[in-house]
Motif scaffolding. Structure first.
Motif, PDB file in Angstrom:
ATOM      1  N   PRO A  11      31.478  31.610 115.222  1.00 19.16           N
ATOM      2  CA  PRO A  11      32.231  32.802 115.584  1.00 19.16           C
ATOM      3  C   PRO A  11      31.803  33.884 116.731  1.00 19.16           C
ATOM      4  O   PRO A  11      32.666  34.557 117.910  1.00 19.16           O
ATOM      5  N   PHE A  12      30.688  34.213 116.952  1.00 21.00           N
ATOM      6  CA  PHE A  12      30.200  34.965 117.883  1.00 21.00           C
ATOM      7  C   PHE A  12      29.893  34.382 119.292  1.00 21.00           C
ATOM      8  O   PHE A  12      30.532  34.374 120.254  1.00 21.00           O
ATOM      9  N   PHE A  13      29.559  32.700 118.813  1.00 17.65           N
ATOM     10  CA  PHE A  13      29.971  31.728 119.999  1.00 17.65           C
ATOM     11  C   PHE A  13      31.370  31.906 121.288  1.00 17.65           C
ATOM     12  O   PHE A  13      30.938  32.011 121.805  1.00 17.65           O
ATOM     13  N   ILE A  48      31.862  39.760 113.208  1.00 15.21           N
ATOM     14  CA  ILE A  48      31.095  39.701 112.207  1.00 15.21           C
ATOM     15  C   ILE A  48      31.915  39.758 110.762  1.00 15.21           C
ATOM     16  O   ILE A  48      31.280  39.652 109.958  1.00 15.21           O
ATOM     17  N   THR A  49      33.557  40.027 111.191  1.00 16.94           N
ATOM     18  CA  THR A  49      34.599  40.210 108.874  1.00 16.94           C
ATOM     19  C   THR A  49      33.811  38.819 109.320  1.00 16.94           C
ATOM     20  O   THR A  49      33.790  38.787 108.001  1.00 16.94           O
ATOM     21  N   ARG A  50      34.447  38.077 110.164  1.00 20.08           N
ATOM     22  CA  ARG A  50      34.650  36.614 109.568  1.00 20.08           C
ATOM     23  C   ARG A  50      32.893  36.229 109.282  1.00 20.08           C
ATOM     24  O   ARG A  50      33.075  35.481 107.732  1.00 20.08           O
ATOM     25  N   THR A 107      19.558  40.680 109.186  1.00 18.06           N
ATOM     26  CA  THR A 107      19.975  40.734 111.458  1.00 18.06           C
ATOM     27  C   THR A 107      18.573  41.519 110.849  1.00 18.06           C
ATOM     28  O   THR A 107      18.725  42.404 111.957  1.00 18.06           O
ATOM     29  N   GLY A 108      18.142  42.004 109.847  1.00 22.03           N
ATOM     30  CA  GLY A 108      17.626  42.941 109.240  1.00 22.03           C
ATOM     31  C   GLY A 108      17.895  44.481 109.373  1.00 22.03           C
ATOM     32  O   GLY A 108      17.114  45.794 110.044  1.00 22.03           O
ATOM     33  N   ARG A 109      19.580  44.514 109.518  1.00 21.24           N
ATOM     34  CA  ARG A 109      19.868  46.213 109.860  1.00 21.24           C
ATOM     35  C   ARG A 109      20.563  46.507 108.472  1.00 21.24           C
ATOM     36  O   ARG A 109      20.442  45.829 107.484  1.00 21.24           O
ATOM     37  N   ALA A 110      20.536  47.800 108.279  1.00 19.88           N
ATOM     38  CA  ALA A 110      20.962  48.143 107.393  1.00 19.88           C
ATOM     39  C   ALA A 110      22.364  48.376 106.928  1.00 19.88           C
ATOM     40  O   ALA A 110      23.192  48.313 108.387  1.00 19.88           O
ATOM     41  N   LEU A 111      23.009  47.964 105.934  1.00 24.23           N
ATOM     42  CA  LEU A 111      24.222  47.591 105.718  1.00 24.23           C
ATOM     43  C   LEU A 111      25.451  48.528 106.949  1.00 24.23           C
ATOM     44  O   LEU A 111      26.361  48.350 107.239  1.00 24.23           O
ATOM     45  N   ARG A 112      25.443  50.386 107.013  1.00 18.32           N
ATOM     46  CA  ARG A 112      25.980  50.698 107.748  1.00 18.32           C
ATOM     47  C   ARG A 112      26.172  50.066 109.173  1.00 18.32           C
ATOM     48  O   ARG A 112      26.893  50.854 109.595  1.00 18.32           O
ATOM     49  N   SER A 166      22.292  41.255 118.675  1.00 10.04           N
ATOM     50  CA  SER A 166      21.511  40.823 119.815  1.00 10.04           C
ATOM     51  C   SER A 166      21.589  39.072 119.960  1.00 10.04           C
ATOM     52  O   SER A 166      22.848  38.870 118.379  1.00 10.04           O
ATOM     53  N   ILE A 167      21.638  38.201 120.884  1.00 10.47           N
ATOM     54  CA  ILE A 167      21.458  37.433 121.328  1.00 10.47           C
ATOM     55  C   ILE A 167      21.269  36.431 120.424  1.00 10.47           C
ATOM     56  O   ILE A 167      22.311  35.645 119.774  1.00 10.47           O
ATOM     57  N   ALA A 168      20.097  36.275 119.587  1.00 10.93           N
ATOM     58  CA  ALA A 168      19.348  35.702 118.600  1.00 10.93           C
ATOM     59  C   ALA A 168      19.913  36.000 116.961  1.00 10.93           C
ATOM     60  O   ALA A 168      20.335  35.340 116.293  1.00 10.93           O
ATOM     61  N   GLN A 169      20.272  37.516 117.622  1.00 10.89           N
ATOM     62  CA  GLN A 169      20.929  37.524 115.927  1.00 10.89           C
ATOM     63  C   GLN A 169      21.995  36.782 115.490  1.00 10.89           C
ATOM     64  O   GLN A 169      22.592  36.774 114.454  1.00 10.89           O
ATOM     65  N   ALA A 170      22.993  36.978 116.446  1.00  7.81           N
ATOM     66  CA  ALA A 170      24.694  36.460 116.750  1.00  7.81           C
ATOM     67  C   ALA A 170      23.952  34.672 116.138  1.00  7.81           C
ATOM     68  O   ALA A 170      24.945  33.911 115.641  1.00  7.81           O
ATOM     69  N   GLN A 171      23.122  34.751 117.353  1.00  9.04           N
ATOM     70  CA  GLN A 171      22.891  32.840 116.755  1.00  9.04           C
ATOM     71  C   GLN A 171      22.190  33.166 115.039  1.00  9.04           C
ATOM     72  O   GLN A 171      23.768  31.558 114.200  1.00  9.04           O
ATOM     73  N   ALA A 172      21.899  33.555 114.787  1.00 11.22           N
ATOM     74  CA  ALA A 172      21.178  33.228 113.519  1.00 11.22           C
ATOM     75  C   ALA A 172      22.522  33.573 112.764  1.00 11.22           C
ATOM     76  O   ALA A 172      23.027  32.680 111.253  1.00 11.22           O
TER      77      ALA A 172
END
Length: 163
Positions: free
Chosen positions: A70-72, A14-16, A30-35, A50-56
């Motif tokens: 990176p996630f894969f 995620i950092t990369r 991801t639809g997530r807040a920055l924090r 989630s897997i879907a978020q990681a793929q995206a």
């Protein structure tokens, strides 16, 4: 201060990705807040996208010119470690089975010698020693077998790790 992240881990992934596409884009995808999104980059974080978020995220990283996925890559690496650990534990189980079988066979052979008319007290002591060794090998096998039960294992032993 920059936090060190092990390569091929989810916090490093995620950092990369954020380094290539920015945290705002990570949050949008991801639809997530920055924090929440930044928390995924912490080594002590207990959650992952989630897997879907990681793929995206991987797709966005590649679209931004990033090399690899990176996630894969992290998933593949972590899975490889888990499989290698399971294979090592299975080899250890096979060794325990072989030792227990050998010791049990020797104990039975020594016990059968006692039934012969010319058996001596020394034969009885040998049989007792062989049975004792067999019991130790069976106990070791029992510990190894229980390490394959998910409900009885620790993180290191969920796949049959050393006891």
């Amino acid at each position: 201060m920059t936090q060190l992240r092990a390569p091929r881990t989810y916090p490093e992934a995620i950092t990369r990705i954020a380094g290539a596409i920015g945290w705002d884009e990570v949050c949008r995808i991801t639809g997530r807040a920055l924090r929440s999104a930044r928390y995924w980059s912490q080594t002590n974080c207990k959650t992952v996208p989630s897997i879907a978020q990681a793929q995206a995220l991987d797709a966005a990283y590649i679209a931004a010119g990033g090399q690899g996925s990176p996630f894969f890559d992290a998933f593949e690496f972590q899975l490889g470690i888990q499989i290698a650990r399971q294979e090592a534990c299975t080899r250890e189980l096979l060794t325990e089975i072989a030792v227990a079988s050998k010791e049990f066979g020797e104990a039975m052979a020594a016990a059968i010698r006692i039934t012969q008319s010319n058996a001596s007290p020394l034969d009885v002591h040998r049989a007792l020693a062989e049975v004792e060794q067999s019991a130790g090998a069976i106990d070791a096998l029992m510990r190894r077998l229980t390490s394959f039960l998910p409900s009885m294992a620790t993180d290191a032993g969920k796949d049959g790790g050393n006891q």
